[in-house]
Design a protein around this motif. Structure first.
Motif, PDB file in Angstrom:
ATOM      1  N   LYS A 212      10.552  16.105   1.228  1.00 47.84           N
ATOM      2  CA  LYS A 212       9.598  16.377  -0.224  1.00 47.84           C
ATOM      3  C   LYS A 212       8.186  15.637  -0.751  1.00 47.84           C
ATOM      4  O   LYS A 212       7.395  15.743  -1.109  1.00 47.84           O
ATOM      5  N   ALA A 213       8.824  14.203  -0.331  1.00 49.50           N
ATOM      6  CA  ALA A 213       7.885  13.358   0.163  1.00 49.50           C
ATOM      7  C   ALA A 213       6.815  13.066   0.401  1.00 49.50           C
ATOM      8  O   ALA A 213       5.518  12.626   0.740  1.00 49.50           O
TER       9      ALA A 213
ATOM     10  N   VAL B 236      13.276   6.302   0.439  1.00 45.14           N
ATOM     11  CA  VAL B 236      11.796   6.781   0.933  1.00 45.14           C
ATOM     12  C   VAL B 236      10.269   6.508   0.098  1.00 45.14           C
ATOM     13  O   VAL B 236       9.261   6.629   0.341  1.00 45.14           O
ATOM     14  N   LYS B 237      10.843   6.589  -0.684  1.00 43.06           N
ATOM     15  CA  LYS B 237       9.339   6.225  -2.036  1.00 43.06           C
ATOM     16  C   LYS B 237       8.286   5.088  -1.771  1.00 43.06           C
ATOM     17  O   LYS B 237       7.464   4.859  -1.402  1.00 43.06           O
ATOM     18  N   THR B 238       9.077   3.952  -1.058  1.00 44.48           N
ATOM     19  CA  THR B 238       8.452   3.240  -0.237  1.00 44.48           C
ATOM     20  C   THR B 238       8.021   3.290   0.846  1.00 44.48           C
ATOM     21  O   THR B 238       6.800   2.958   0.805  1.00 44.48           O
ATOM     22  N   VAL B 239       8.607   3.519   1.633  1.00 36.01           N
ATOM     23  CA  VAL B 239       8.676   4.234   3.494  1.00 36.01           C
ATOM     24  C   VAL B 239       6.900   4.832   3.212  1.00 36.01           C
ATOM     25  O   VAL B 239       5.805   4.629   3.470  1.00 36.01           O
ATOM     26  N   ARG B 240       7.138   5.688   2.527  1.00 38.27           N
ATOM     27  CA  ARG B 240       5.995   6.950   2.049  1.00 38.27           C
ATOM     28  C   ARG B 240       5.233   6.171   1.397  1.00 38.27           C
ATOM     29  O   ARG B 240       3.520   6.692   1.954  1.00 38.27           O
ATOM     30  N   GLY B 241       5.197   5.161   0.496  1.00 41.24           N
ATOM     31  CA  GLY B 241       4.142   4.495   0.241  1.00 41.24           C
ATOM     32  C   GLY B 241       3.315   5.179  -1.055  1.00 41.24           C
ATOM     33  O   GLY B 241       2.518   5.776  -1.736  1.00 41.24           O
TER      34      GLY B 241
END
Length: 122
Positions: free
Chosen positions: A79-80, A117-122
């Motif tokens: 989703k990200a 997930v939000k952090t890694v995606r940036g």
């Protein structure tokens, strides 16, 4: 009024639509694009998987229950790749509710994975 399609009609359409030469030509046209996207996404996905493993081990989740959290992490990563910001937050919140209700997952661990997930995606 629509006319129902017979089995022979369906077979003819399938045979015409999925001609092996046509399929091979289409796939060869996009092969480089697919390979480039795979190469770009693979390190990101591996990072999420490994960090999820660390979260689960730190939380003391038994190995037999890891699959529930890995499935959440991989679906969240998927989703990200397509969404960001408030939309992604809402999607992840809905996913967390589903994983808690359907699979009995710990919401605190799901929250950590979602933030990862939000952090890694940036």
């Amino acid at each position: 009024m629509p006319v129902p399609r017979s089995l022979s009609d369906r077979v003819k359409k399938y045979t015409a639509k999925y001609n092996p030469d046509t399929i091979k030509a289409r796939l060869s046209q996009v092969q480089q694009i697919a390979e480039d996207r795979f190469i770009d996404a693979t390190p990101w996905i591996v990072t999420i998987r490994e960090a999820t493993r660390n979260i689960l081990q730190t939380a003391g989740v038994p190995a037999g229950l890891h699959a529930v959290y890995y499935s959440f992490a991989m679906r969240a990563a998927s989703k990200a790749m397509k969404h960001t910001g408030e939309t992604l937050d809402q999607i992840l919140t809905g996913m967390m509710d589903r994983w808690v209700t359907a699979f009995g997952a710990d919401p605190a661990i799901l929250e950590q994975i979602a933030n990862l997930v939000k952090t890694v995606r940036g």
